[in-house]
Enzyme design. Structure first.
Site, PDB file in Angstrom:
ATOM      1  N   HIS A  56      19.139  63.773 -23.974  1.00  0.00           N
ATOM      2  CA  HIS A  56      19.130  62.520 -23.202  1.00  0.00           C
ATOM      3  C   HIS A  56      17.698  62.149 -22.863  1.00  0.00           C
ATOM      4  CE1 HIS A  56      19.126  65.429 -19.899  1.00  0.00           C
ATOM      5  NE2 HIS A  56      18.865  64.471 -19.028  1.00  0.00           N
ATOM      6  N   HIS A  58      15.767  61.637 -20.165  1.00  0.00           N
ATOM      7  CA  HIS A  58      14.940  62.010 -19.015  1.00  0.00           C
ATOM      8  C   HIS A  58      13.667  62.758 -19.440  1.00  0.00           C
ATOM      9  CE1 HIS A  58      18.530  61.624 -16.023  1.00  0.00           C
ATOM     10  NE2 HIS A  58      17.923  60.469 -16.253  1.00  0.00           N
ATOM     11  N   ASP A  60      11.984  65.205 -18.302  1.00  0.00           N
ATOM     12  CA  ASP A  60      11.945  66.676 -18.341  1.00  0.00           C
ATOM     13  C   ASP A  60      12.663  67.233 -19.577  1.00  0.00           C
ATOM     14  OD1 ASP A  60      14.354  65.808 -16.906  1.00  0.00           O
ATOM     15  OD2 ASP A  60      14.723  67.925 -16.458  1.00  0.00           O
ATOM     16  N   HIS A  61      13.172  66.342 -20.427  1.00  0.00           N
ATOM     17  CA  HIS A  61      13.824  66.762 -21.675  1.00  0.00           C
ATOM     18  C   HIS A  61      13.096  66.261 -22.921  1.00  0.00           C
ATOM     19  CE1 HIS A  61      17.498  68.250 -19.554  1.00  0.00           C
ATOM     20  NE2 HIS A  61      16.903  67.541 -18.616  1.00  0.00           N
ATOM     21  N   HIS A 112      25.958  61.784 -16.920  1.00  0.00           N
ATOM     22  CA  HIS A 112      24.627  61.984 -16.318  1.00  0.00           C
ATOM     23  C   HIS A 112      23.725  60.811 -16.729  1.00  0.00           C
ATOM     24  CE1 HIS A 112      21.088  64.141 -14.892  1.00  0.00           C
ATOM     25  NE2 HIS A 112      20.529  64.040 -16.085  1.00  0.00           N
ATOM     26  N   ASP A 134      21.977  68.132 -19.418  1.00  0.00           N
ATOM     27  CA  ASP A 134      22.283  68.053 -17.985  1.00  0.00           C
ATOM     28  C   ASP A 134      23.720  67.597 -17.736  1.00  0.00           C
ATOM     29  OD1 ASP A 134      19.688  68.801 -17.513  1.00  0.00           O
ATOM     30  OD2 ASP A 134      19.032  66.874 -16.700  1.00  0.00           O
ATOM     31  N   HIS A 172      19.057  73.620 -17.018  1.00  0.00           N
ATOM     32  CA  HIS A 172      18.450  73.975 -15.724  1.00  0.00           C
ATOM     33  C   HIS A 172      19.055  75.262 -15.168  1.00  0.00           C
ATOM     34  CE1 HIS A 172      16.165  70.225 -14.901  1.00  0.00           C
ATOM     35  NE2 HIS A 172      17.128  69.647 -15.609  1.00  0.00           N
TER      36      HIS A 172
HETATM   37 FE    FE Z   1      17.026  67.617 -16.511  1.00  0.00          FE
HETATM   38 ZN    ZN Z   2      18.548  64.738 -16.833  1.00  0.00          ZN
END
Ligand code: FE
Ligand code: ZN
Length: 260
Positions: A56, A58, A60-61, A112, A134, A172
């Protein structure tokens, strides 16, 4: 060269894992929000990065993808229905990709984010692997930033229906805080109580609690158990008044959002 594949969680940021599959000197990574942990795994081993899988949009990915494609010749796969800061081969439900003889299938798991996807595959000589970003966490699920509770319920149902031996590779390390909440919801669940002790021991040793085991998640994760009488009973007094299956999931997710 053996059949063994190694599945390695590379810690990133404060609580992310970048999953790395390794076989015959080749590597595949999932959701590299930061390039450095991946480069640090490749440099001393000489592993060649073939594939990058993104679940996805985001940061942090996806944040490390551009640096990794600059440093390697990796092919990047990602969700067809999301705006991404990088070019990907667009993937959606029913499509697949192959790496080192392993066929991965793509599952649409909106909730998400609106276009979130997951990847499931069964490498030879090991239990199947699910890269779920996530969407599903051990003992929990992702926050509903873009999707509806009904979408998330359907996404979780699809993941829950995968083979029970599936290794759930969550993005995570949220397990201990998820289990604290899960015990609030489902305090008499003996599998959950035992699993919390197991995970506390792992974390005390600095070990990841992941990958999780899908069969166990079905027994302990309240977000996979929102139809169970014990879970519904503890949602009795929480708004909105539950009527449909998705309302129970919505009430559970709302309770978790407020829980400290
Ligand atoms: Fe994340
Ligand atoms: Zn995420």
């Amino acid at each position: 060269m053996g059949l063994i594949m190694n599945l390695i969680p590379l810690p990133a940021f404060s609580d992310n894992y970048i999953w790395l599959l390794q076989h015959n000197g080749r590597a595949l990574v999932v959701d590299p929000g930061d390039a450095q942990p991946v480069l640090d795994a490749l440099a001393p081993t000489g592993w060649v990065l073939d594939h990058i899988l993104v679940t996805h949009h985001h940061a942090d990915h996806v944040g490390g993808v551009a640096a990794l494609t600059a440093a390697t010749s990796a092919t990047v796969y990602g969700p067809a229905h999301e705006q991404l800061p990088i070019d990907v081969i667009p993937m959606t439900q029913g499509q697949g990709l192959s790496w080192q003889g392993v066929d991965f299938e793509v599952i649409d798991v909106p909730g998400h984010t609106a276009g979130h996807i997951a990847y499931w595959g069964h490498p030879p000589g090991m239990a199947p692997v699910l890269f779920c970003g996530d969407t599903l966490f051990s003992g929990g699920c992702g926050r509903l930033f873009e999707g509806t509770p009904a979408q998330m319920l359907h996404s979780l149902d699809q993941l829950s229906a995968l083979p029970e031996a599936t290794q759930v590779c969550c993005a995570h390390e949220y397990t201990l805080s998820n289990l604290k909440f899960a015990l609030e919801v489902d305090p008499t669940n003996l599998d959950l109580i035992a699993y919390q002790t197991h995970c506390q021991t792992l974390r005390a040793q600095g070990m990841p609690t992941l990958p999780a085991h899908l069969g166990l998640e079905r027994k302990i994760n309240p977000f996979l158990r929102s139809r169970q009488p014990a879970v519904r009973a503890s949602l009795r007094h929480r708004p909105p008044t539950p009527m449909h299956d998705a309302d129970y999931l919505a009430a559970l997710r709302q309770w978790k959002n407020e829980y400290r």
